[in-house]
Structure formats: structure tokens, C-alpha cells
Design an enzyme around this catalytic site. Structure first.
Site, PDB file in Angstrom:
ATOM      1  N   GLU A 123     -35.418  13.398   7.588  1.00  0.00           N
ATOM      2  CA  GLU A 123     -35.335  12.826   6.310  1.00  0.00           C
ATOM      3  C   GLU A 123     -36.709  12.375   5.887  1.00  0.00           C
ATOM      4  O   GLU A 123     -37.589  11.919   6.731  1.00  0.00           O
ATOM      5  CB  GLU A 123     -34.339  11.899   6.176  1.00  0.00           C
ATOM      6  CG  GLU A 123     -32.928  12.670   6.385  1.00  0.00           C
ATOM      7  CD  GLU A 123     -31.871  11.385   6.169  1.00  0.00           C
ATOM      8  OE1 GLU A 123     -30.670  11.850   5.536  1.00  0.00           O
ATOM      9  OE2 GLU A 123     -31.718  10.331   6.668  1.00  0.00           O
ATOM     10  N   CYS A 136     -41.956   7.491   2.374  1.00  0.00           N
ATOM     11  CA  CYS A 136     -41.801   7.009   3.977  1.00  0.00           C
ATOM     12  C   CYS A 136     -41.606   8.264   4.731  1.00  0.00           C
ATOM     13  O   CYS A 136     -40.807   9.211   4.401  1.00  0.00           O
ATOM     14  CB  CYS A 136     -40.385   6.313   3.791  1.00  0.00           C
ATOM     15  SG  CYS A 136     -39.648   5.802   5.307  1.00  0.00           S
ATOM     16  N   CYS A 143     -35.073   9.759  17.659  1.00  0.00           N
ATOM     17  CA  CYS A 143     -35.936   8.863  18.413  1.00  0.00           C
ATOM     18  C   CYS A 143     -35.525   8.560  19.733  1.00  0.00           C
ATOM     19  O   CYS A 143     -34.213   8.534  19.938  1.00  0.00           O
ATOM     20  CB  CYS A 143     -35.726   7.487  17.367  1.00  0.00           C
ATOM     21  SG  CYS A 143     -37.088   6.399  17.843  1.00  0.00           S
ATOM     22  N   CYS A 147     -33.400   1.352  19.353  1.00  0.00           N
ATOM     23  CA  CYS A 147     -33.279  -0.242  18.817  1.00  0.00           C
ATOM     24  C   CYS A 147     -31.972  -0.184  18.346  1.00  0.00           C
ATOM     25  O   CYS A 147     -31.339   0.556  17.561  1.00  0.00           O
ATOM     26  CB  CYS A 147     -34.318  -0.311  17.630  1.00  0.00           C
ATOM     27  SG  CYS A 147     -36.184  -0.154  18.030  1.00  0.00           S
ATOM     28  N   CYS A 150     -30.933   0.102  14.660  1.00  0.00           N
ATOM     29  CA  CYS A 150     -31.372   1.305  13.950  1.00  0.00           C
ATOM     30  C   CYS A 150     -30.538   2.392  13.866  1.00  0.00           C
ATOM     31  O   CYS A 150     -30.197   2.757  15.141  1.00  0.00           O
ATOM     32  CB  CYS A 150     -32.737   1.597  14.451  1.00  0.00           C
ATOM     33  SG  CYS A 150     -33.563   2.939  13.354  1.00  0.00           S
ATOM     34  N   GLU A 208     -40.990   7.314  16.292  1.00  0.00           N
ATOM     35  CA  GLU A 208     -41.802   6.522  16.575  1.00  0.00           C
ATOM     36  C   GLU A 208     -43.079   7.100  16.671  1.00  0.00           C
ATOM     37  O   GLU A 208     -43.283   8.157  17.214  1.00  0.00           O
ATOM     38  CB  GLU A 208     -41.583   5.940  18.052  1.00  0.00           C
ATOM     39  CG  GLU A 208     -42.634   5.270  18.779  1.00  0.00           C
ATOM     40  CD  GLU A 208     -43.270   4.103  17.642  1.00  0.00           C
ATOM     41  OE1 GLU A 208     -42.687   3.198  17.468  1.00  0.00           O
ATOM     42  OE2 GLU A 208     -44.622   4.020  17.568  1.00  0.00           O
ATOM     43  N   LEU A 262     -41.516  -6.310  15.294  1.00  0.00           N
ATOM     44  CA  LEU A 262     -41.344  -7.658  16.075  1.00  0.00           C
ATOM     45  C   LEU A 262     -39.847  -7.737  16.290  1.00  0.00           C
ATOM     46  O   LEU A 262     -39.423  -7.795  17.180  1.00  0.00           O
ATOM     47  CB  LEU A 262     -42.413  -8.751  15.763  1.00  0.00           C
ATOM     48  CG  LEU A 262     -42.552  -9.800  16.495  1.00  0.00           C
ATOM     49  CD1 LEU A 262     -42.947  -9.200  17.964  1.00  0.00           C
ATOM     50  CD2 LEU A 262     -43.079 -11.124  15.994  1.00  0.00           C
ATOM     51  N   HIS A 263     -39.249  -8.222  15.104  1.00  0.00           N
ATOM     52  CA  HIS A 263     -37.978  -8.634  15.026  1.00  0.00           C
ATOM     53  C   HIS A 263     -37.340  -9.446  15.982  1.00  0.00           C
ATOM     54  O   HIS A 263     -36.368  -9.982  15.970  1.00  0.00           O
ATOM     55  CB  HIS A 263     -36.980  -7.267  15.345  1.00  0.00           C
ATOM     56  CG  HIS A 263     -37.398  -6.034  14.349  1.00  0.00           C
ATOM     57  ND1 HIS A 263     -37.711  -6.257  13.160  1.00  0.00           N
ATOM     58  CD2 HIS A 263     -37.448  -4.960  14.951  1.00  0.00           C
ATOM     59  CE1 HIS A 263     -37.802  -4.939  12.586  1.00  0.00           C
ATOM     60  NE2 HIS A 263     -37.833  -4.076  13.502  1.00  0.00           N
ATOM     61  N   CYS A 383     -34.251   1.270   4.870  1.00  0.00           N
ATOM     62  CA  CYS A 383     -34.707   1.445   6.314  1.00  0.00           C
ATOM     63  C   CYS A 383     -33.661   1.141   7.520  1.00  0.00           C
ATOM     64  O   CYS A 383     -32.645   0.604   7.476  1.00  0.00           O
ATOM     65  CB  CYS A 383     -35.434   0.048   6.665  1.00  0.00           C
ATOM     66  SG  CYS A 383     -36.748  -0.365   5.939  1.00  0.00           S
TER      67      CYS A 383
END
Ligand code: SAH
Ligand code: SF4
Length: 400
Positions: A123, A136, A143, A147, A150, A208, A262-263, A383
Site C-alpha cells: 500500500e 507515505c 514486515c 511491533c 502495528c 522497515e 521510540l514509543h 499510521c
């Protein structure tokens, strides 16, 4: 469709160093030109039998038509002799990813479901704002990094996108937005952002980017080439979840703005939500940020921080974030991202009041901490929501 959906081998659960798997050659045997450097185009022409001088001249012309004019039909290349145009068309291809579906959100955000020539879906999203338009771009189909917040991370990695499939996304967006120079208009030598819809690029789609380094670098070099797509490196941002060993090279060899996911500010929480943290911890990551070539007060590193209710969103977390930024003397800004939910997600988004309080603490320490407005939620374009419909259906079938 008989897509090859075999999954890449993943050596371990924590740091699944992906085995770069190139896409298959085109089924029709033609050589794809999009994604090749001028030099590579020249070499391909020579290999196909052109004299060295001819090859050099034709490579320059092809480059111009492909990247300055957005032409994908050899027949339109008026400065190439007709018989040679026919020969080009038999031996070479200039393709964009195939558009499977294009959607527009009520807020103007657009999402494209794209397909590679060998049948894998991914996408791309375009987010228009008053003063800019941000594309984007995806770097991988799926991936490896999982995470926990996500949606893309729940997909397995199918394969890396090739350089041509990455730069092809930008070209496709220019097609869709009608932003190639019109016939008779001077081609954009250094694409002027004024009056354009597409002004910025973020490598924040699926995947990534630093686990597909070479292809991302080669693609962005073409995007940034003043004689290529001509977008300034200051308008391009690469987002990484923290692949520390590749960060210095990204700064040196690509040189775009850096965003770091970072999160969380403690090992325990970051280990949980960004599992790559078990391999490259927060200290290592922040040291790599401090050393990132080209970062300074005029070009800050963006720290992305997804707001997860009761997980990483307390006042103490905000204060610790400020402390870390000061300790490592980072030229930083913080981007607070309200969590975008997806079916089955193990978290909820923090309340607007909590996000405001968190932002204020950072802001009062003199660090900019805007809250990102979610865009395109109605079409699942926000996101972390990118996951192709085909993959959703496959998972639903498995769950049933
Ligand atoms: N893989 C890269 C770039 C793609 S993700 C990276 O992780 O940085 C772009 C950003 O969206 C990252 O900061 C990512 O952590 C964030 N994100 C992922 N899922 C999200 C979700 N559900 N809600 C909000 N942000 C999310
Ligand atoms: Fe991959 Fe980025 Fe999603 Fe993590 S946040 S799973 S690194 S796309």
C-alpha cells in the site's frame, strides 16, 4: 492469481534478520529500467548490443523521459529513431506498480492498493495538507519486526520491494496527481515544491526501510537527483524502528531526515511493544541518534511516540523522555501519534486529555511535541493500519 506467497525464512524471533529476497525477473523477460541508475541503464543498453557511445547517449535520453517527463511508452520518445523505439519496447520495460484499488478518504487522504509484477500486494498513502502534500511510501511487503501495536507487523514479510518498486510509487503518485511537466513546459530541474500537491515523502508505509537498505538508498537517490525526480533531501524522512547498525550508513549514504520510532522510555515497555529493542536497546539507539550525520538544530531528529493507554503515556514517562533527550543532547522533536486501532489490537489509544498532558510536559521543557492528527482513518490509511485486504482475508480464513 497464483502469487508466490511463500514466506522468507526468518532465523529468530527477536532479530529476524531478513534474508533479502529479490523479486523475480519479469515474466516477459524484458529488463525493467525504473530503479536503475543512469550508469546501470547505460550498462544494460551495452549488454543488449549498443555501441558504447550510443549506449551513453541513449541512457541519458531514457533517463530524461523516464524521470523528467514521466513517460512509460517508448513510442513517445520523440528524439529516439523509430526503429530503435521498437527495439527498446521489445527488450525493456518502464513500469509502475499495478494499481489494484484507489480510495479517497472524506478528509482527502488517498490510499492505493498496489501489486508487484509477481503478484504481491502493498500500500501507499497520500496525505494532502494546506501547505504540503506527503506521500507515505512502502519499503517492504509486510514486515519482520512485529511491533505489537502495528497492523503491518502482524503480516509476515513477503519480500523486499525493489528500488524500481519504491521509486515507482513516487512516479505513480505523480501520475495520479497529474504532476509531470506538461508538454512544452520545461522539465522540473529540481522539482519546485511551490504549487505542487506532492511536496514531501516519508518512508513510513509498510516495512522497515533499514532492513531493505540498498533498494531504499538506490530509490531515494533517484528521487533526490536534481535531474531525476528532483525532490530535496530536506523533504524526505526515513522512519526506522531502530536498526542501530544501519543508522550511520543511512545518514552518510542517503542523508535524508531521520525519524525514530521510540514509543517507550524503559527497557521493559519497549521490549514489549518494539521487540527489536531486545537486540538494540534504548541507550544504543539514542547514541546512534546523537551520532546521526547531518542532525543539528536546524534538522532535528523526530522521535515518534505512539500513545497507548496505560502503557507508555504517564507523566513520568514524559519526564523520562525529556531527560533522555537532554542526556544525549539530541536535536530532537517529538511526534505524538494517537494509536490507530485495528481489529484485535491489544491496546487502546490514550485519552485526548492524557495526550495533551504528555505533550505539555515535553513542550514545557522546550521541545516541540505536536500531536499528529490521524488521517484517512475511514479507509484504514492511518499510521500502522496498512495491511492488505488479501492478507486480512487470509488471516480471517485462518482464524475461522
Ligand atoms: N517501520 C518503520 C516505518 C513504518 S511505520 C518504523 O517502524 O518506524 C511508521 C510509524 O507508524 C512508526 O512510528 C510506527 O511505529 C507507527 N505506527 C505503527 N502502527 C501504529 C498504530 N497502530 N497507530 C499509530 N502509529 C503506528
Ligand atoms: Fe514493522 Fe514499523 Fe510496523 Fe514495527 S512499526 S512492525 S517496524 S512497519
Amino acid at each position: 492469481m497464483s502469487a508466490d506467497t511463500a514466506i522468507m525464512p526468518i532465523p529468530g524471533p527477536v532479530d529476524p534478520v531478513p534474508v533479502p529476497r529479490a523479486g523475480k525477473p519479469r515474466a516477459d523477460g524484458r529488463t525493467e529500467l525504473v530503479g536503475l541508475s543512469r550508469e546501470q541503464i547505460r550498462a544494460a543498453l551495452e549488454e543488449a548490443g549498443l555501441e558504447p557511445r550510443q549506449a551513453k547517449l541513449r541512457a541519458k535520453q531514457l533517463w530524461h523521459w523516464i524521470y523528467n517527463r514521466g513517460v512509460s511508452d517508448f513510442a513517445a520518445m520523440s528524439d529516439v529513431a523509430k526503429p530503435q523505439r521498437g527495439w527498446f519496447a521489445e527488450s525493456f520495460a518502464i513500469t509502475r506498480p499495478e494499481v489494484v484499488e484507489a480510495q479517497v478518504s472524506s478528509d482527502g487522504t488517498r490510499k492505493w492498493l498496489l501489486r508487484t509484477h509477481d503478484g504481491h500486494d502493498f500500500e501507499m498513502v497520500f496525505i494532502p495538507d494546506a501547505d504540503r502534500g506527503t506521500l507515505c511510501v512502502s519499503s517492504q511487503v509486510g514486515c519482520t519486526l512485529n511491533c505489537r501495536f502495528c497492523h503491518t507487523g502482524t503480516m509476515q514479510l513477503v519480500r523486499n520491494l525493489e528500488a524500481g518498486e519504491i521509486v515507482g510509487q513516487v512516479m505513480l503518485a505523480r501520475d495520479g496527481l497529474g504532476e509531470w511537466p506538461k508538454p512544452g513546459e520545461e522539465p522540473a530541474n529540481n522539482y519546485q515544491p511551490e504549487g505542487r500537491m506532492l511536496t514531501n515523502i516519508v518512508m513510513m508505509g509498510m516495512g522497515e526501510p533499514l532492513y531493505n537498505f540498498d533498494n531504499v538508498r538506490d530509490a531515494l537517490k533517484i528521487v533526490m537527483d536534481g535531474d531525476g525526480l528532483g525532490l530535496s533531501k530536506r523533504r524526505i524522512t526515513l522512519s526506522t524502528s531502530g536498526v542501530v547498525p544501519m543508522m550511520a550508513r543511512a545518514g552518510e549514504e542517503i542523508g535524508v531526515n531521520l525519524a525514530v520510532s521510540l514509543h517507550a522510555v524503559t527497557k521493559e515497555i519497549r521490549d514489549e511493544i518494539v521487540p527489536l529493542n531486545r537486540k538494540y536497546g534504548i541507550e544504543q539507539l539514542l547514541e546512534a541518534c546523537a551520532a546521526y550525520p547531518g542532525a543539528n538544530n536546524a534538522r532535528r531528529i523526530t522521535f515518534e511516540y505512539v500513545m497507548l493507554e496505560g502503557k507508555n503515556d504517564s507523566d513520568e514517562h514524559a519526564r523520562e523522555l525529556v531527560r533522555l533527550i537532554c542526556q544525549y543532547r539530541l536535536p530532537a522533536k517529538v511526534n505524538l501519534i494517537p494509536f490507530n486501532p485495528w481489529p484485535g489490537a491489544p491496546y487502546e489509544c490514550s485519552s485526548p486529555e492524557r495526550i495533551r498532558a504528555f505533550s505539555n510536559i515535553i513542550f514545557e521543557a522546550g521541545i516541540s511535541a505536536p500531536v499528529r492528527t490521524p488521517r484517512g482513518r475511514d479507509i484504514d490509511a492511518a499510521c500502522g493500519q496498512l495491511k492488505t485486504a488479501a492478507e486480512r482475508r487470509r488471516r480471517n480464513r485462518e482464524a475461522a
